[in-house]
Design a protein around this motif. Structure first.
Motif, PDB file in Angstrom:
ATOM      1  N   GLU A   1      13.490  -4.253  -9.263  1.00 25.26           N
ATOM      2  CA  GLU A   1      14.639  -5.191  -8.655  1.00 25.26           C
ATOM      3  C   GLU A   1      14.950  -5.359  -6.966  1.00 25.26           C
ATOM      4  N   ILE A   2      14.766  -3.814  -6.774  1.00 26.69           N
ATOM      5  CA  ILE A   2      14.721  -4.026  -4.863  1.00 26.69           C
ATOM      6  C   ILE A   2      13.798  -5.012  -4.782  1.00 26.69           C
ATOM      7  N   HIS A   3      12.562  -5.120  -5.156  1.00 29.20           N
ATOM      8  CA  HIS A   3      11.390  -5.798  -3.700  1.00 29.20           C
ATOM      9  C   HIS A   3      11.671  -7.210  -4.230  1.00 29.20           C
ATOM     10  N   GLN A   4      11.965  -7.637  -5.744  1.00 31.69           N
ATOM     11  CA  GLN A   4      12.297  -8.562  -6.261  1.00 31.69           C
ATOM     12  C   GLN A   4      13.333  -9.028  -5.140  1.00 31.69           C
ATOM     13  N   HIS A   5      14.733  -8.572  -4.839  1.00 33.52           N
ATOM     14  CA  HIS A   5      15.842  -8.678  -4.458  1.00 33.52           C
ATOM     15  C   HIS A   5      15.132  -9.083  -2.407  1.00 33.52           C
ATOM     16  N   MET A   6      14.881  -8.106  -2.647  1.00 37.57           N
ATOM     17  CA  MET A   6      14.158  -8.009  -0.940  1.00 37.57           C
ATOM     18  C   MET A   6      13.679  -9.479  -0.580  1.00 37.57           C
ATOM     19  N   TRP A   7      12.723  -9.413  -1.172  1.00 36.93           N
ATOM     20  CA  TRP A   7      11.785 -10.977  -1.115  1.00 36.93           C
ATOM     21  C   TRP A   7      12.378 -12.767  -1.633  1.00 36.93           C
TER      22      TRP A   7
ATOM     23  N   ILE B   1       1.283  -0.923  -0.012  1.00 39.02           N
ATOM     24  CA  ILE B   1      -0.471   0.108  -0.061  1.00 39.02           C
ATOM     25  C   ILE B   1       0.645   1.323   0.735  1.00 39.02           C
ATOM     26  N   LEU B   2       2.300   0.779   0.966  1.00 40.26           N
ATOM     27  CA  LEU B   2       2.955   1.977  -0.129  1.00 40.26           C
ATOM     28  C   LEU B   2       4.167   2.530  -1.426  1.00 40.26           C
ATOM     29  N   LYS B   3       3.840   1.319  -2.311  1.00 38.89           N
ATOM     30  CA  LYS B   3       4.257   2.118  -3.316  1.00 38.89           C
ATOM     31  C   LYS B   3       4.313   3.315  -3.913  1.00 38.89           C
ATOM     32  N   SER B   4       5.385   2.982  -4.307  1.00 39.13           N
ATOM     33  CA  SER B   4       4.925   4.468  -4.614  1.00 39.13           C
ATOM     34  C   SER B   4       5.075   4.262  -6.357  1.00 39.13           C
ATOM     35  N   GLY B   5       6.026   3.221  -6.455  1.00 42.62           N
ATOM     36  CA  GLY B   5       6.424   3.037  -8.088  1.00 42.62           C
ATOM     37  C   GLY B   5       7.671   3.685  -8.726  1.00 42.62           C
TER      38      GLY B   5
ATOM     39  N   ALA C   1      14.998 -16.175   1.856  1.00 39.56           N
ATOM     40  CA  ALA C   1      15.526 -17.547   1.934  1.00 39.56           C
ATOM     41  C   ALA C   1      16.251 -17.673   3.433  1.00 39.56           C
ATOM     42  N   GLY C   2      15.961 -17.042   4.145  1.00 46.84           N
ATOM     43  CA  GLY C   2      16.705 -16.912   5.741  1.00 46.84           C
ATOM     44  C   GLY C   2      16.923 -16.017   6.051  1.00 46.84           C
ATOM     45  N   LEU C   3      17.622 -14.476   5.192  1.00 47.23           N
ATOM     46  CA  LEU C   3      18.552 -13.932   5.660  1.00 47.23           C
ATOM     47  C   LEU C   3      17.826 -12.461   5.326  1.00 47.23           C
ATOM     48  N   GLU C   4      18.897 -11.913   5.972  1.00 45.39           N
ATOM     49  CA  GLU C   4      18.117 -10.004   6.075  1.00 45.39           C
ATOM     50  C   GLU C   4      18.271  -9.548   4.806  1.00 45.39           C
ATOM     51  N   TRP C   5      17.749  -8.349   5.514  1.00 46.92           N
ATOM     52  CA  TRP C   5      17.489  -7.827   3.790  1.00 46.92           C
ATOM     53  C   TRP C   5      17.776  -5.943   4.709  1.00 46.92           C
ATOM     54  N   HIS C   6      18.832  -5.450   3.226  1.00 45.25           N
ATOM     55  CA  HIS C   6      18.237  -4.060   4.054  1.00 45.25           C
ATOM     56  C   HIS C   6      18.767  -2.885   2.888  1.00 45.25           C
ATOM     57  N   GLY C   7      18.183  -1.691   2.970  1.00 46.48           N
ATOM     58  CA  GLY C   7      17.985  -1.686   1.632  1.00 46.48           C
ATOM     59  C   GLY C   7      17.026   0.172   2.187  1.00 46.48           C
TER      60      GLY C   7
END
Lengths: 124, 1011
Positions: free
Chosen positions: B700-706, B691-695, B711-717
């Motif tokens: 790719e950032i969202h994809q990478h985050m997911w 709901i916060l997506k601004s486009g 995979a059980g890892l922490e994501w920062h960005g």
């Protein structure tokens, strides 16, 4: 020992005159060249004891003249006193010069160092 | 029909009447077994006699023939009825069966049929005619075949009847002999008549009916004379014959007169052998009988014969036998075998004993009371319960003799109620005995005791000692109560969130609900390994605060016994009870760990100091359970508390926190999230964070985050998001998966920071920096250019001025000399300024690099002395520059920069020192370093000034009108060069006491370098 000959290669006429007057006062024979190409011509004809070499010269630059002197066995014994305002360029040539003086140069300093170069035989 | 009179009729009619009367007489007494047959016999004879009379009276053949046939009803049946009578009369207990009677009746029936049809076949009568005698005409017939069959059959029946009668006479008791004779006569008469008839001796008349009449008369005589019908004639004889008792009849002389078969068997002698023998002979085998009974006329006694299994008991009864004149005619001895009865009696006795033994050995109390509740019978258990050894001694006593009055009254009332109401009292639980500490309980059943008439004559009671069961029941009840209390306690405590309240309540409820006495709770502080008091019950029974108590748990601490106890509990019996390390009493004590499922979080200790109650059988287990309950509660509440703190932290967090499930549905957002995004908790709940997506954030950032978090890892960005109100903002997010105990991802948590402001500031900074860099670059280039371009004219000025000043070409006036000196001075200053500016510019760009090489320090020092001495001399200062011999000839370093450091330090010192000296020493303070020390006798510096002298463009006086020439760059450059070479610079100075600058540089010797 004959009066040592100092070739002054300096495109600035005032400095050239000062160097010449100073060294003459110190008892040396001097010759003044204002152009790099002329300097090379003169060096083909004479072998001075000391060359006071400015680096920024018309037609042929100072470093090329230095390289020329160091590459020619006939000129190998020549002491070269670099006088320049360009510190960085001077540093790159340190190994080839006998001594480097950074402008401005006091006449007293010049005569003292020229004397040391010619008498103490500072040689590279 | 025609009749005639004949005198022959009269006896026949008389016989018929007589027979009829007998039939009626007997019928009236037909209860006798043989009576019906006798009635029929009498009727048959009546018919025979009457028919015969009427035949005689008949006047013609037809009449005579009819009655002749009629009388056959009697003729054919009389022998049959006779036979049946005789059989039934004489046989014991039996009647002839119906089948037998029918069979026996077959021939008479045929006879009757043939008689009435004899004209057609002549089987009975062949020739039928009238025979006229002197007075009357009689029927005359010749007999056919069946007549003889009938006759033969009739004789057989008559003979059979006679046999039965005759046989019975043998068994008849003497008094009945007359009856037997009558019977014999009755039997014999028909025979005689028949014989006469058949022999043709009869005078025209058949005598047989008469003979039967005689029989009937004889029977009637028997009836009158000997009660033939009323009393069974053979009964008495049979009784004697058949009776089990042996019977001997002795005459006056003591000889055997009669004896029955039982006596025969008893004496093993036949009557024939014994009769006539003296009793003394007969009873030789039973001498004791003879001795005991000789001469005794009348007695009843019992004797035994044999022993063991063969032992027999007999009852001997002797009665006198008297004649009609009441004289003793002899004795009757009856001997009855009463062995069986005796055995029964014996058995009864044994059974009685058995019963008594059983009753006495039943653990229950069994007692019988009379109508007044007095003891009648008690078994051993009952006696023991009353405190006596012999049950007999209880007889006649009452409950008041044994029980406390209140109990006795109750028992008495119960007993009387049972007796009066007749209603049993079943399974009443009663407390008995006076001992309050050891109460006994019995389960009593009392039933009314009735006599044969059903009247209550007392009661029978059974009381079972159920003390043990009762105790078990009480134990069970108390156990159940305690378990329930424990459960309730757990529920109550579970609702308490505050730990201090929890500890107080734990103690409070342990006392109230579980009946514990003194209780104290101690906790372990795992971080400091200390024992921490909480609350406890003081010896005065009050709960007190013991939080002041802290004690380190040393490796030999007694607490470790409790904490390491098997099953987490220890119980001491008869142990000293403490309060604050002082013994205050003795009793039992239980200590149990507060077990949280993994480890002890503390322990609780309780004792019975206040109440002295005995420990429950399960005290240790109960308290262990309590400890475990507390342990789990403390653990859980602490965790809750921690969670609450975390929760508060999350709520108050200055960063946004979002928790989603694995599908990305928002489960939680904190208030900061609402503050940043504008979405409330309710609005965000269940939504996807998109709901916060601004486009504006690349996909790719969202994809990478997911990919990362799945995979059980922490994501920062960083995300560029849109607020509810449409405003775009930047946030920095750290998103990590939350896993359950099994390692499965259950949620994701995002910690996000609004970095819009920071980002803007950064961008501004970056811009500024870029501008600054560009400016700096430009400045440096400018400086290089300027300095280079300045140097050449400077050189000219310096050269010409020096020519003049040195008076190389012409002498100067003092004033001229002064002017040229000023020109040189300014030129020198300008030259230094140009050099320093250039250096500073290069420093700023990081252009200066240290280029170490081997150089001759002393040579350099020589050159510097030449270069610097004139300035010192010009100011009248003493100047020296020396090198310690400890230093090698060649040093490894950047000669040019070292020279610059020396030049700057010395020039500075000369510049600021008005009078005195400038002394420079190059030393070796230790084998690894060399140092440059420059000391002047200048004005010195305050500490404040010292702190700032190494800053660029700063001068000690800081004023716009400088007292001293200088450009504020010298020391700054020295400091930067020193740093670049890995050295240190320091200053030591006091105002008016001069200054000493010291630069220490690492020493690299030639020898080392060559290695």
């Amino acid at each position: 020992m004959a009066t040592p000959l100092v070739l002054i290669v300096e495109d600035d006429a005032k400095l050239s005159e000062i160097f010449s007057l100073t060294l003459q006062a110190a008892g040396y024979q001097t010759e003044r060249v204002m152009d790099g190409a002329v300097a090379l011509t003169r060096l083909a004809e004479i072998v001075p004891d000391l060359v006071v070499l400015d680096l920024h010269l018309p037609n042929v630059a100072g470093p090329d003249i230095l390289q020329h002197i160091r590459a020619d066995a006939r000129l190998a014994k020549i002491r070269v006193l670099l006088v320049t305002a360009d510190e960085r360029l001077a540093e790159t040539l340190d190994d080839h010069a006998s001594l480097t003086l950074l402008k401005p140069i006091s006449p007293e300093q010049l005569s003292a160092l020229a004397a040391r170069l010619l008498t103490e035989g500072v040689q590279r | 029909m025609e009749f005639q009179f004949s005198p022959y009729m009269l006896p026949l009619i008389g016989a018929a009447i007589l027979s009829g009367w007998i039939a009626v007489y007997v019928w009236a007494r037909r209860s006798t077994r043989s009576a019906p047959a006798l009635v029929l016999l009498a009727l048959a004879i009546m018919i025979w006699s009457a028919g015969y009379a009427l035949e005689i009276a008949g006047a013609n053949l037809t009449t005579k023939l009819f009655w002749g046939k009629f009388q056959y009803i009697g003729i054919a049946t009389a022998p049959l009825f006779w036979f049946i009578f005789a059989y039934n009369h004489t046989s014991r207990n039996r009647r002839m069966s119906h089948v037998s009677m029918l069979l026996a009746a077959v021939v008479p029936a045929i006879t009757l049929v043939l008689v009435f049809t004899t004209e057609f076949h002549g089987l009975v009568w062949q020739e039928i005619g009238l025979k006229t005698t002197d007075t009357v005409a009689v029927l005359h017939v010749t007999h056919g075949l069946w007549f003889w069959i009938h006759s033969l059959y009739s004789y057989v029946l008559l003979l059979g009847g006679k046999y039965f009668i005759a046989r019975s006479i043998e068994h008849m008791w003497r008094p009945y002999r007359g009856q037997a004779i009558a019977l014999l006569v009755a039997v014999a008469a028909p025979w005689i008549g028949n014989v006469i008839y058949l022999a043709g001796l009869s005078p025209a008349l058949d005598p047989t009916p008469f003979a039967f009449t005689i029989s009937v008369i004889a029977l009637t005589w028997g009836i009158f004379g000997f009660q033939l019908i009323d009393l069974t004639p053979v009964a008495r004889g049979m009784v004697v014959e058949e009776m089990k008792e042996g019977m001997l009849v002795l005459d006056r002389q003591g000889r055997i007169a009669d004896m029955n078969p039982a006596a025969e068997r008893l004496l093993a002698l036949t009557a024939a052998q014994a009769i006539g023998q003296p009793i003394t002979e007969v009873l030789r085998a039973w001498p004791q009988v003879l001795d005991r009974f000789s001469g005794i006329l009348e007695t009843v006694d019992e004797i035994t014969v044999g022993s063991g299994d063969a032992q027999r008991w007999y009852e001997v009864r002797i009665s006198p036998l008297k004649d009609r004149r009441q004289r003793v005619a002899g004795r009757v001895i009856t001997v009855r075998n009463i062995t069986e009865r005796k055995q029964v009696e014996e058995r009864l006795l044994q059974e009685r004993n058995l019963l008594r033994t059983v009753i006495d050995n039943v653990p229950d109390q069994i007692f019988v009371r009379d109508r007044d509740s007095r003891f009648i019978l008690s078994n051993l258990s009952d006696a023991r319960a009353m405190g006596v050894a012999d049950p007999e001694t209880l007889t006649g006593k009452t409950d008041y003799d044994f029980y406390p009055p209140d109990q006795a009254a109750q028992f008495q009332a119960d007993n009387l109620a049972v007796i009066q109401s007749g209603q049993p009292l079943i399974n009443r639980e009663e407390r008995v005995g006076a001992d309050d500490h050891d109460p006994r309980w019995v389960l009593t059943t009392k039933v009314p005791l009735r006599d044969r008439q059903g009247d209550t004559i007392g009661l029978v009671g059974i009381a079972r000692d159920v003390t043990e069961r009762k105790q078990t029941e009480e134990f069970r009840q108390s156990f159940l109560n305690d378990i329930k209390a424990l459960q309730q306690l757990h529920l109550t405590l579970s609702e308490i969130d505050d730990l201090e309240t929890l500890y107080i309540k734990m103690i409070d409820l342990s006392q109230q609900r579980l009946g514990l006495d003194r209780v104290a709770l101690f906790l372990l502080d795992r971080t400091t390994n200390e024992l921490q008091g909480t609350y406890g019950v003081a010896p005065d029974g009050q709960v007190r605060d013991e939080r002041y108590y802290r004690e380190p748990i040393t490796p030999d601490h007694w607490t470790l016994d409790i904490l390491n106890a098997p099953d987490h509990v220890l119980l001491w019996e008869n142990a000293p009870l403490y309060d604050n390390a002082a013994v205050v009493g003795t009793g039992w004590k239980v200590a149990a760990t507060l077990w949280n499922g993994h480890a002890a979080v503390g322990y609780l200790v309780c004792d019975n100091f206040l109440t002295h109650k005995p420990a429950r059988p399960y005290e240790a287990e109960l308290i262990s359970l309590l400890g475990s309950t507390f342990g789990h509660l403390v653990e859980s509440k602490r965790a809750d508390e921690q969670i609450r703190q975390l929760s508060r932290a999350v709520e108050a967090s200055p960063t946004s926190i979002v928790i989603t499930d694995t599908r990305g549905s928002i489960q939680y957002v904190n208030p900061k999230f609402t503050e940043v995004t504008g979405y409330t908790f309710q609005e965000a709940l269940g939504k996807n964070p998109n709901i916060l997506k601004s486009g504006l954030t690349p996909r790719e950032i969202h994809q990478h985050m997911w990919e990362m978090i799945q995979a059980g890892l922490e994501w920062h960005g960083e995300f560029c998001n849109r607020k509810k109100n449409g405003e775009i903002y930047w946030e920095w997010a750290s998103i990590s998966p939350i896993t359950d105990a099994a390692g499965h991802i259950t949620h994701y948590v995002a910690v996000k920071e609004d970095i819009t402001e920071r980002k803007r500031a950064q961008e501004e900074l970056a811009l500024a920096r870029d501008q600054a860099l560009a400016a700096s670059r430009y400045k440096t280039e400018l400086m290089a250019k300027v300095s280079h371009e300045l140097r050449t004219p400077l050189g000219a000025i310096m050269g010409y001025a020096e020519f003049l000043h040195k008076e190389m070409f012409a002498p100067l006036t003092a004033q001229q000399k002064h002017f040229t000196g000023e020109i040189l001075d300014s030129t020198s200053y300008l030259n230094g300024l140009v050099n320093d500016l250039l250096d500073e510019a290069q420093m700023e760009r990081g252009k200066i690099q240290i280029q170490p090489a081997l150089f001759d320090l002393r040579q350099m020092v020589g050159q510097l002395t030449v270069a610097l001495k004139p300035a010192a001399q010009a100011k009248g200062l003493e100047f020296s520059l020396s090198v310690t011999p400890e230093l090698p000839i060649n040093l490894f370093g950047d000669q040019k920069r070292i020279r610059q450091i020396l030049t700057n330090l010395i020039s500075n010192a000369i510049k600021f020192t008005a009078a005195g000296s400038v002394t420079a020493h190059i030393q070796r303070p230790d084998p690894r370093h060399w140092s440059i020390q420059v000391t002047d006798t200048g004005p010195g510096m305050s500490p404040e000034v010292q702190a700032r002298i190494f800053e660029a463009f700063w001068q000690a006086d800081g004023s716009p009108t400088r007292q001293h020439k200088g450009y504020g760059l010298g020391l700054s450059i020295v400091k930067q060069l020193t740093d670049l070479m890995g050295g240190e610079i320091s200053v030591q100075s006091e105002v008016d006491r001069g200054s000493t600058f010291r630069v220490v540089l690492p020493l690299t010797e030639l020898a080392e370098k060559q290695e």
